[in-house]
Each structure stands twice: as C-alpha cells, then as structure tokens.
Motif scaffolding. Structure first.
Motif, PDB file in Angstrom:
ATOM      1  N   GLY A 163       0.828  -1.209   0.000  1.00  0.00           N
ATOM      2  CA  GLY A 163       0.000   0.000   0.000  1.00  0.00           C
ATOM      3  C   GLY A 163       0.856   1.251   0.000  1.00  0.00           C
ATOM      4  O   GLY A 163       0.521   2.256  -0.642  1.00  0.00           O
ATOM      5  N   GLY A 164       1.999   1.216   0.709  1.00  0.00           N
ATOM      6  CA  GLY A 164       2.884   2.381   0.780  1.00  0.00           C
ATOM      7  C   GLY A 164       3.458   2.735  -0.578  1.00  0.00           C
ATOM      8  O   GLY A 164       3.628   3.919  -0.896  1.00  0.00           O
ATOM      9  N   LEU A 165       3.745   1.721  -1.383  1.00  0.00           N
ATOM     10  CA  LEU A 165       4.331   1.986  -2.699  1.00  0.00           C
ATOM     11  C   LEU A 165       3.333   2.725  -3.592  1.00  0.00           C
ATOM     12  O   LEU A 165       3.670   3.749  -4.198  1.00  0.00           O
ATOM     13  N   THR A 166       2.096   2.231  -3.640  1.00  0.00           N
ATOM     14  CA  THR A 166       1.101   2.910  -4.492  1.00  0.00           C
ATOM     15  C   THR A 166       0.740   4.275  -3.910  1.00  0.00           C
ATOM     16  O   THR A 166       0.525   5.232  -4.637  1.00  0.00           O
ATOM     17  N   LEU A 167       0.692   4.328  -2.581  1.00  0.00           N
ATOM     18  CA  LEU A 167       0.339   5.593  -1.909  1.00  0.00           C
ATOM     19  C   LEU A 167       1.377   6.680  -2.200  1.00  0.00           C
ATOM     20  O   LEU A 167       1.028   7.791  -2.638  1.00  0.00           O
ATOM     21  N   SER A 168       2.660   6.366  -1.992  1.00  0.00           N
ATOM     22  CA  SER A 168       3.679   7.396  -2.183  1.00  0.00           C
ATOM     23  C   SER A 168       3.801   7.762  -3.661  1.00  0.00           C
ATOM     24  O   SER A 168       3.975   8.941  -4.002  1.00  0.00           O
ATOM     25  N   ALA A 169       3.687   6.769  -4.542  1.00  0.00           N
ATOM     26  CA  ALA A 169       3.798   7.062  -5.980  1.00  0.00           C
ATOM     27  C   ALA A 169       2.618   7.908  -6.456  1.00  0.00           C
ATOM     28  O   ALA A 169       2.798   8.869  -7.211  1.00  0.00           O
ATOM     29  N   THR A 170       1.409   7.565  -5.986  1.00  0.00           N
ATOM     30  CA  THR A 170       0.232   8.338  -6.395  1.00  0.00           C
ATOM     31  C   THR A 170       0.285   9.746  -5.813  1.00  0.00           C
ATOM     32  O   THR A 170      -0.011  10.733  -6.497  1.00  0.00           O
ATOM     33  N   GLY A 171       0.653   9.832  -4.547  1.00  0.00           N
ATOM     34  CA  GLY A 171       0.741  11.144  -3.893  1.00  0.00           C
ATOM     35  C   GLY A 171       1.725  12.049  -4.607  1.00  0.00           C
ATOM     36  O   GLY A 171       1.440  13.226  -4.859  1.00  0.00           O
ATOM     37  N   TYR A 172       2.875  11.494  -4.980  1.00  0.00           N
ATOM     38  CA  TYR A 172       3.888  12.312  -5.651  1.00  0.00           C
ATOM     39  C   TYR A 172       3.380  12.792  -7.012  1.00  0.00           C
ATOM     40  O   TYR A 172       3.559  13.950  -7.382  1.00  0.00           O
ATOM     41  N   LEU A 173       2.719  11.884  -7.726  1.00  0.00           N
ATOM     42  CA  LEU A 173       2.178  12.249  -9.043  1.00  0.00           C
ATOM     43  C   LEU A 173       1.132  13.363  -8.919  1.00  0.00           C
ATOM     44  O   LEU A 173       1.182  14.366  -9.637  1.00  0.00           O
ATOM     45  N   VAL A 174       0.188  13.184  -7.990  1.00  0.00           N
ATOM     46  CA  VAL A 174      -0.879  14.185  -7.816  1.00  0.00           C
ATOM     47  C   VAL A 174      -0.261  15.540  -7.435  1.00  0.00           C
ATOM     48  O   VAL A 174      -0.603  16.587  -7.994  1.00  0.00           O
ATOM     49  N   GLY A 175       0.660  15.494  -6.489  1.00  0.00           N
ATOM     50  CA  GLY A 175       1.299  16.732  -6.027  1.00  0.00           C
ATOM     51  C   GLY A 175       2.064  17.427  -7.131  1.00  0.00           C
ATOM     52  O   GLY A 175       2.023  18.648  -7.269  1.00  0.00           O
ATOM     53  N   LEU A 176       2.769  16.636  -7.947  1.00  0.00           N
ATOM     54  CA  LEU A 176       3.557  17.221  -9.040  1.00  0.00           C
ATOM     55  C   LEU A 176       2.639  17.888 -10.063  1.00  0.00           C
ATOM     56  O   LEU A 176       2.955  18.953 -10.593  1.00  0.00           O
ATOM     57  N   GLY A 177       1.499  17.243 -10.304  1.00  0.00           N
ATOM     58  CA  GLY A 177       0.526  17.825 -11.225  1.00  0.00           C
ATOM     59  C   GLY A 177      -0.003  19.153 -10.694  1.00  0.00           C
ATOM     60  O   GLY A 177      -0.070  20.156 -11.426  1.00  0.00           O
ATOM     61  N   ILE A 178      -0.344  19.174  -9.418  1.00  0.00           N
ATOM     62  CA  ILE A 178      -0.846  20.425  -8.814  1.00  0.00           C
ATOM     63  C   ILE A 178       0.246  21.484  -8.846  1.00  0.00           C
ATOM     64  O   ILE A 178       0.012  22.651  -9.170  1.00  0.00           O
ATOM     65  N   ARG A 179       1.452  21.041  -8.546  1.00  0.00           N
ATOM     66  CA  ARG A 179       2.574  21.981  -8.541  1.00  0.00           C
ATOM     67  C   ARG A 179       2.792  22.590  -9.931  1.00  0.00           C
ATOM     68  O   ARG A 179       3.099  23.778 -10.058  1.00  0.00           O
ATOM     69  N   HIS A 180       2.622  21.769 -10.933  1.00  0.00           N
ATOM     70  CA  HIS A 180       2.797  22.265 -12.309  1.00  0.00           C
ATOM     71  C   HIS A 180       1.777  23.368 -12.600  1.00  0.00           C
ATOM     72  O   HIS A 180       2.119  24.411 -13.158  1.00  0.00           O
ATOM     73  N   VAL A 181       0.540  23.124 -12.201  1.00  0.00           N
ATOM     74  CA  VAL A 181      -0.512  24.126 -12.444  1.00  0.00           C
ATOM     75  C   VAL A 181      -0.209  25.403 -11.658  1.00  0.00           C
ATOM     76  O   VAL A 181      -0.326  26.513 -12.188  1.00  0.00           O
ATOM     77  N   ILE A 182       0.210  25.240 -10.413  1.00  0.00           N
ATOM     78  CA  ILE A 182       0.440  26.407  -9.544  1.00  0.00           C
ATOM     79  C   ILE A 182       1.613  27.254 -10.020  1.00  0.00           C
ATOM     80  O   ILE A 182       1.575  28.482  -9.969  1.00  0.00           O
ATOM     81  N   THR A 183       2.676  26.596 -10.479  1.00  0.00           N
ATOM     82  CA  THR A 183       3.897  27.361 -10.771  1.00  0.00           C
ATOM     83  C   THR A 183       4.109  27.652 -12.246  1.00  0.00           C
ATOM     84  O   THR A 183       4.928  28.493 -12.587  1.00  0.00           O
ATOM     85  N   ARG A 184       3.403  26.945 -13.118  1.00  0.00           N
ATOM     86  CA  ARG A 184       3.686  27.122 -14.546  1.00  0.00           C
ATOM     87  C   ARG A 184       2.561  27.808 -15.314  1.00  0.00           C
ATOM     88  O   ARG A 184       2.767  28.212 -16.452  1.00  0.00           O
ATOM     89  N   PHE A 185       1.394  27.925 -14.729  1.00  0.00           N
ATOM     90  CA  PHE A 185       0.302  28.622 -15.400  1.00  0.00           C
ATOM     91  C   PHE A 185       0.283  30.065 -14.895  1.00  0.00           C
ATOM     92  O   PHE A 185       0.059  30.297 -13.702  1.00  0.00           O
ATOM     93  N   PRO A 186       0.510  31.038 -15.774  1.00  0.00           N
ATOM     94  CA  PRO A 186       0.691  32.423 -15.316  1.00  0.00           C
ATOM     95  C   PRO A 186      -0.428  32.947 -14.415  1.00  0.00           C
ATOM     96  O   PRO A 186      -0.156  33.540 -13.382  1.00  0.00           O
ATOM     97  N   PHE A 187      -1.675  32.706 -14.787  1.00  0.00           N
ATOM     98  CA  PHE A 187      -2.778  33.269 -13.995  1.00  0.00           C
ATOM     99  C   PHE A 187      -2.767  32.688 -12.581  1.00  0.00           C
ATOM    100  O   PHE A 187      -2.846  33.417 -11.587  1.00  0.00           O
ATOM    101  N   VAL A 188      -2.628  31.368 -12.502  1.00  0.00           N
ATOM    102  CA  VAL A 188      -2.634  30.709 -11.184  1.00  0.00           C
ATOM    103  C   VAL A 188      -1.411  31.150 -10.379  1.00  0.00           C
ATOM    104  O   VAL A 188      -1.507  31.440  -9.187  1.00  0.00           O
ATOM    105  N   ALA A 189      -0.270  31.207 -11.068  1.00  0.00           N
ATOM    106  CA  ALA A 189       0.963  31.573 -10.365  1.00  0.00           C
ATOM    107  C   ALA A 189       0.876  32.977  -9.781  1.00  0.00           C
ATOM    108  O   ALA A 189       1.325  33.222  -8.663  1.00  0.00           O
ATOM    109  N   ARG A 190       0.267  33.897 -10.530  1.00  0.00           N
ATOM    110  CA  ARG A 190       0.163  35.278 -10.042  1.00  0.00           C
ATOM    111  C   ARG A 190      -0.705  35.375  -8.802  1.00  0.00           C
ATOM    112  O   ARG A 190      -0.499  36.222  -7.954  1.00  0.00           O
ATOM    113  N   HIS A 191      -1.704  34.497  -8.723  1.00  0.00           N
ATOM    114  CA  HIS A 191      -2.626  34.565  -7.591  1.00  0.00           C
ATOM    115  C   HIS A 191      -2.383  33.436  -6.596  1.00  0.00           C
ATOM    116  O   HIS A 191      -3.268  33.048  -5.850  1.00  0.00           O
TER     117      HIS A 191
END
Lengths: 577, 283
Positions: A163-191
């Motif tokens: 369970g830890g393997l799928t949990l950590s891998a899924t968590g990292y993927l989800v977080g990286l996706g959110i991080r991409h939106v937050i830091t790479r999309f100009p509108f989101v990044a500005r706000h």
C-alpha cells in the motif's frame, strides 16, 4: 552504471541527505525532533503491539461481536480511507519542496528524467516505510499473539510495503501535477498566495463545520468497494470474526503490481513537462538560477508586477503619507514591513498557529451557534500574542542580508524599534480590538465585562509589542525554516517564542488571580494540590497567592519597557561577529 | 560627489595595528593602512585572507580585537558619525526580494534620509546609467545576479558618501555592465570619492587602482602602486599583477608554514624576513 543503479543511487543520496540534515546539527530543534521521532515510533510500536494483542484476544474469545462480513468491509473502508489521506499528505509534500529536484541541473543533465523521477519516488517510499513499517510490525505481532493467527504478523507489514508503494507514488504524481498548475500557469501563479490562503480557509471551515468528517464518511463505502479496499483484506486476513478473503488479499498485491508502474509512468510524463517548463513568475524559480538564462521571465515578471502595482497603488504614496507622522527612515521601515507582509502573507502564517488549539471550540460555535463565555478572555490573550509575533519577535532576522545596510544608515535604534512596534500595532490593535468586542457581544458576558475586555485588549497588545521586540532582538533567527511544507520563511527563534509566550501566559494568569476572586480560589486549590505532592502539608491560601501574583505582575509589567530599551541598545551596537 | 567632512588632505582611511581574532583564528594581523582621499585602493588576497573582515571593521560591522582605524577622521567605534561617510556593498548585494528595484532604492534613500526629490532624481539617473530603468518596476526576486549587483551598487552610492567599500563589485557582471561599473568607480575617484575595492579580478585593479594592497593570512604582504609592483616583478621573472599576487601569497604561505614549524623549536626573529615579505619595501 545501469538504470537501476542510477535510481538506487538517487534514492540513497536523497535519504542520506535527509538523515544528515536531521542528525547533523546538535541544535535543540534537531535533538528534540529526533527524540520525538524515536518516542513516537516506540509508543506506536509498543502501544500497537499491546492494543493489537488485546483486540486479537477479544476477537478470538468472541467478546467482540461483529458481523464477519461487516467487519471485513469496515477493514477495507478504514484502510482505503487511510490510503486516500496518505495520498493527500504525500501530494502536499510534492506540491511543496519535494516536487523540486535539489540540484536539478546536476541530475537532469546526467541521468534520464525517468531515472531521476523513480529515484525520488522511491525515496518518498522509504520515508513512508521509516514511519510505518516498525509500528505496523508491532501491531501485526500483537494481533497474531492475541488471536493465535500467524498472518497479521506478516500481513500488516506487507500492507505497508504494498500500500505504501502505491500511496507514495500516487501522492507524488498528484502533487507534481498540482505543482505544475500552480507554478507554470501564469494566472494561477500570479494569484498563488491568495489561492493558498483560500485553500487554508476552506480547509479550516471544513474542519469547523464538520464538513471534513462528512467527506471522510462519504468516502468510506466507495473505497471499501474498490480494489483499494483489498488492502484491508491483506491486513485482516486470518483474524477470527473478520471475513477477509485470501483472493482479495492476493488481489491487493496484484493492484500494487499494476497500479504502481502505471502511476510511475504517468508521473514520469508529468515530470518531463514540469521539470523542464519555465516558471510562470520571475523569481518564483526553484533554485537560485540566473534569470538571464530565461529572457521570457522578464516579460512575465513585468506582467506580474504591473498587476501588483495596480493593486497596491503607487509604491511611494504610502511612505509619503507616513512621513507626515513619522521620520522618513522610520516611515520607510514601516512601509517595508507592511509591503513584505502583503506580498508574502504566508510567511506570517505561524501567527495563526495557536488557532489550531481552538479548532474544537470554533467547531462547537459553528454547530451550536453559541459563543462560550470564556472565549473573549482567551481572545484577549491571543490577539496580544499575535500582535507581538508578527513584526516584532524577530526584527533583526527579518532584515536578513540587508541588516548591514540598515545598520549603516541613518536609522537609529529608537527608529528601528519604534518602526517595527508601530507596524505591528497599527494593524493588530484595530483588528484585535474588534475581534474581542465582537466575541464578547456574541457571548453571554455582561456588557460591562465586554467593555472592560475591549478596553484591555489594545493595552495588552501594546504591552506585548514592546515586550516582544526586546526578546526577539535578544534571540534572533536568521536562517529560514518551513512554515508550511511548501514555503520557507525566517520565523522567530524557538527561544523567542517560548519566552515571549511564557511571559504572556504568566501575565494573563497573574491578572486573573489578582482581579477575579473565583480564579484566585481555584488557582490556590490547584496549586496547593500540586505542591503538596512535593512538599507535604503545603497549603497556599488565596490571600497569599494574591500577594505573590500581585508582586509577580509588577515584575512582569516592568519587563516590557526594559525589553524595548534593550532592543534599541542592541540595534545601535549591533555587529556581525 | 564626495559630500563628507573635509580632512584638509588627511588620509581617507587610516588603520593602526588593526587586528581581529575569532577565537584562536587570527583573521587580520596588525594591519597598517593609510589611504589618501580620492584614491582607488585595490585590496587583493586569497580566499579567507581577511579582506571581508577588514572591510567589516572599517564599516563598524565588526569590532576590532585591538588596534584602531579611522575613516575620514571618524573612529570606527563611532557608528553614528561613520555611517554618513561610508557606503558598503557586500559581495552578496543586500536586497529584499519582495520589493521592486525602484522600491528597494527608495527604501535605502529613505533610510539615509535623502530628501524625496533628490532621491528620485538620483535613482532615475543611476537606473538609466545602468540600463535598469525598464526593469525598475520588477521585483528583485526575478533579477539576475548581474542586475542585483547593479541595484546593490546604486544603493551603496545613493547617499553619496566620501568613502565606499566595494566587495567584488564586478563579479557576475557581463562585460558591458562591468565597464559601466569601472567607469563609475573611475568617475567617483575623480570626484574625490575614495574607493576601497576588494576583488579577485586583477584586471579591474590593474586598470583602476592607484594603490594595491595584498593581504595574506591576515597580514599585508605587499603594497604599492600597480606599475611599481609590476616593475619590481619584472626585475625577476614576473611580468603581471597576477604574477605578483601569486608570488607574494605563495612566498608567504611557505613562510608561514616554516615559521609555524620553527616556532615550535625556537623563537623566530621577525626582522629576518625576506625583503618581499616586508610591505614597506614595496611602498
């Protein structure tokens, strides 16, 4: 070296760095952290073994009567919900610091991105196991001993491994996706700051209103019915009175074998985009890389600043207005403190941490619609505390590398200290006073008492501000620390926090004893009881306690002006070494 | 542009046996300097030789263990007086990332109590000169190393002090920006501002410095004007300032090691040092 070798090396280096970071320095914070880790693991393992044995015995003896199928379903739902919560936690880590590769240039120009990605995910997995594997083994052994079923001793650790393997891998993927939106999309990044504050507010409202509990409850059945629930069978297989199924347990291993590679492959695709994409805001880059390397960052930064200027108006207008009442250097320092706070509000988040203690109280208020009578008293202490921590509990550290320039300017100690106290109080006094008055009016307190508390609040904030500036100057902190998982800030030192908070709590207690006869009697009884365990036949009369507290109060109230003077002198004589 | 006190031609910077210890470590060892007003003093030395500590002592940011120093006649223990006559640019420019370049400069001008109109005029002028006018409204967190260095330099000279201390002012700058900085330094010294310039870029010192001092292990091991240093070097096999630097720091590294060995057996007579070891011989 093979791809696997690269992956393992990246994982090993990451874990080694983390271990050395935690154990390398013999500071109070790191030693306390290590001690806490050891104690938590020990308590979870020993306590888990003891509790597991008790539950195992109860299940074996039949004293716990469950519907076997219902119990199995509950195990699936419970484990599934914990899996989702774990994913959320690891996603949060990934959104924060973990989504960024340390020395990215040194890794991504040497090994393929997929190897770097898998190495980091495996490191996350190792951290998960560091916290969970030994306690899981303890609980499993306890269950096995209590129930005379061997499987839980193997099944629970296996649950963590799979369970830890799928949990950590899924968590990292989800977080990286959110991080991409937050830091790479100009509108989101500005706000970004506003969005993070909004997320915090939503989170706390969800806690206060019980919405978060409802979400968890609503998740229970779907995850129990999904393949994620099969992890519950892996843990509970063989336990008497629980109808866990071996096929589902085997299915959980299969889920891991299928889900983990899929999630990791998806994560590699996200990483290939995110780690090579330009940051949306100049200065929001993850490393101290030279912005010259990215000419477009200048344009984006300019766009962000134009937006900022439109919001905050002319940068000089505020300073010019303040110069009407303060000297030019003092006004400059006040403007600086406010401007930095507005532009990086999350760096002041620590001032709201005490509100976490009020979660239960605020949830009660939301649910019952009634404000308890003690809340306005508590708020007086809180607003005083908050007024002293925001701008004044680390004035030297807040200057950072600019401190030498400030020291070598026309700013005197008086101006420096007054500016910080002023910056804090101008914001805190109106807001804090209104908060106390509103809570008082909504509470069952008499109007006279509400008026008294409302009058006391600003005085308490002024006293707190003048006290904290000296303590913060005596115990400065210059290095940044994490205020959230994703943000570092220079916050006051632990010593400053402790001494300042202690002074405030002691003052509040002494005032309570001196002013309120009921508090005096209660405190005298409690202290007598407490001290009698050390000193036999010791009794503390309310009258004697009154004298002690009145004397203490005089001393405590003398300290703030002395503290202020100390801060002034320290700045005037400040040297780097 | 120098706007400090007049010393009737006395030295702008003067130190007498200036010494700094950090515990057992001797960072600066009996430094004697006398730098005339309007000079550019190139301060050279290997990493860890005590250059930054010296500049910090001369700007009141570090207290000397012993000895004394004056800048424009003001003792370095008197910070209130001294701040009006010095400007200091550390190697890492002291900037707030949350501010724009213009806000940072306005903030510094206000801290120095420079009148608002005058500050605005100077800020505009320097931003224009350093090609930063178009970026002045951007936050500093997005600035490159070179741009940050330029903003830091402008902040250092905004209040127009008669003595400025610059720690590696051209490192990280592109050739055009470095040229601008060098021209500015030359212009400042021409206007009687004294520039105390610490750098590893020997060509900058070679071009600008009226006097060069080489610090090694806290001691001033060579001092003189660049041409004389090079001329003396040319009498041997050496031909450039770099050769002089390598020579005097290497000699002293060996000497210090030998002295350390000998000191354990017998007292060392300091008067027996080789001529190159004595700063006076190069003056």
């Amino acid at each position: 070296m093979s791809a696997g070798g690269h992956v393992l090396r990246i994982t090993r280096i990451d874990v080694t760095r983390m271990v050395r970071k935690r154990t390398g320095k013999r500071t109070l914070g790191s030693v306390t952290g290590l001690l806490m880790f050891g104690v938590l693991i020990l308590v979870a393992t020993v306590g888990g073994a003891w509790g597991g044995r008790a539950i195992g015995r109860a299940l074996a003896s039949g004293s716990l009567e469950f519907d076997p199928a219902g119990a199995a379903s509950a195990a699936r739902g419970l484990v599934g919900v914990f899996w989702v919560i774990g994913v959320a936690m690891f996603a949060l880590r990934s959104v924060g610091q973990r989504g960024t590769l340390t020395n990215a240039e040194g890794i991504l120009t040497v090994v393929p991105t997929r190897e770097a990605y898998v190495g980091i995910v495996l490191a996350e997995y190792v951290y998960f196991l560091l916290w969970t594997l030994v306690p899981a083994a303890g609980i499993g052994v306890g269950l096995a001993l209590g129930s005379d079923a061997l499987w839980p001793a193997v099944g629970l650790p296996l649950l963590m491994v799979c369970g830890g393997l799928t949990l950590s891998a899924t968590g990292y993927l989800v977080g990286l996706g959110i991080r991409h939106v937050i830091t790479r999309f100009p509108f989101v990044a500005r706000h970004r700051s506003g969005l993070v504050v909004l997320a915090f507010v939503v989170y706390f409202v969800a806690i206060f209103t019980g919405g978060l509990n409802q979400v968890v409850v609503n998740l229970f059945d779907p995850v129990a019915a999904s393949p994620l629930g099969w992890y519950g069978d892996l843990a509970a297989l063989g336990l008497p009175g629980v109808a866990s199924q071996a096929t589902y347990a085997l299915g959980a291993v299969g889920v891991t074998a299928v889900l983990a590679p899929l999630v990791i492959l998806a994560g590699i695709r996200v990483a290939e985009r995110h780690w090579f994409a330009d940051p949306a805001l100049a200065g929001e880059v993850d490393s101290d890389s030279d912005a010259d390397a990215d000419p477009s960052s200048a344009e984006r930064g300019a766009a962000g600043d134009a937006d900022d200027a439109a919001f905050h108006g002319s940068p000089d207008r505020l300073g010019a207005a303040l110069e009407g009442v303060l000297s030019r250097p003092t006004a400059a320092l006040v403007t600086l403190a406010w401007r930095r706070a507005i532009r990086a509000p999350l760096k002041l988040l620590y001032a709201a941490y005490p509100l976490l203690f009020l979660v239960g109280v605020i949830a009660d208020i939301f649910q019952t619609g009634q404000v308890p009578a003690y809340l306005p008293y508590g708020l007086v202490v809180f607003v005083a505390w908050a007024a002293g921590v925001v701008f004044t509990l680390n004035p030297l550290g807040d200057q950072g590398s600019v401190l030498p320039a400030t020291v070598l300017s026309a700013v005197t100690g008086h101006r420096f200290v007054a500016a910080h106290v002023f910056a804090g109080l101008v914001v805190a006094v109106p807001a804090g006073t209104v908060l106390v008055a509103a809570a008082g009016l909504l509470s069952p307190l008499e109007l006279e008492r509400v008026a008294l508390l409302t009058a006391v609040a600003p005085v308490a904030m002024v006293v707190a501000g003048t006290l904290s500036v000296g303590i913060g100057t005596a115990f400065p902190r210059f290095e940044a620390t994490n205020v959230t998982r994703s943000m570092e800030a220079v916050v006051p030192s632990p010593w400053a926090f402790v001494l300042y908070s202690l002074h405030l709590v002691l003052t509040a207690a002494a005032v309570g004893v001196v002013v309120e006869p009921a508090v005096r009697s209660l405190a005298a009884s409690l202290l007598s009881l407490l001290l009698s365990t050390v000193l036999s036949r010791f009794t503390l009369s309310p009258e004697r306690l009154y004298v002690v507290c009145a004397t203490l109060l005089v001393v405590l109230l003398v300290l703030p002006p002395l503290s202020y003077r100390y801060a002034v002198r320290t700045f005037d004589e400040y040297v780097l070494a | 542009m120098a706007s400090g006190r007049s010393l009737d031609g006395g030295p702008a910077i003067e130190t007498d046996d200036l010494t700094k210890r950090f515990g057992d470590v001797l960072a600066v060892d009996g430094l004697d300097l006398s730098i005339p007003q309007g000079d550019v003093y190139g301060f050279l030395g290997p990493n860890g030789s005590g250059k930054t500590t010296t500049m910090r002592m001369l700007t009141t940011l570090t207290r000397p263990t012993s000895g004394s120093a004056r800048v424009m006649g003001v003792d370095v223990t008197n910070r209130r007086e001294l701040i009006s006559v010095v400007g200091y640019l550390p190697e890492e420019p002291p900037l707030f990332d949350e501010l724009t370049a213009r806000e940072q400069l306005q903030h510094v001008a206000a801290l120095h109590d420079v009148p608002r109109d005058l500050a605005t005029e100077r800020i505009d002028r320097y931003l224009e000169r350093f090609d930063l006018a178009a970026q002045a409204g951007r936050r500093l967190e997005g600035f490159s190393t070179g741009m940050r260095k330029k903003v830091g330099l402008i902040a250092t000279i905004l209040h127009e002090p008669p003595v400025i201390f610059l720690d590696e002012p051209t490192s990280g700058l592109d050739p055009r920006a470095a040229r601008t900085v060098k021209d500015l330094i030359a212009e400042l010294s021409g206007g009687e501002t004294t520039v105390f310039l610490s750098t590893h870029i020997l060509s900058v010192v070679d071009e600008l410095a009226d006097t060069v001092g080489v610090l090694h292990r806290g001691r001033l091991v060579a001092e003189g004007d660049p041409d004389r240093l090079k001329h003396r070097a040319e009498s041997g096999d050496e031909q450039s300032l770099e050769d002089v630097f390598l020579s005097v720091t290497a000699d002293h590294a060996e000497e210090a090691d030998e002295a350390s060995d000998e000191a354990s057996d017998e007292d060392v007579d300091r008067e027996t040092s080789e001529p190159l070891d004595q700063p006076d011989s190069l003056r």
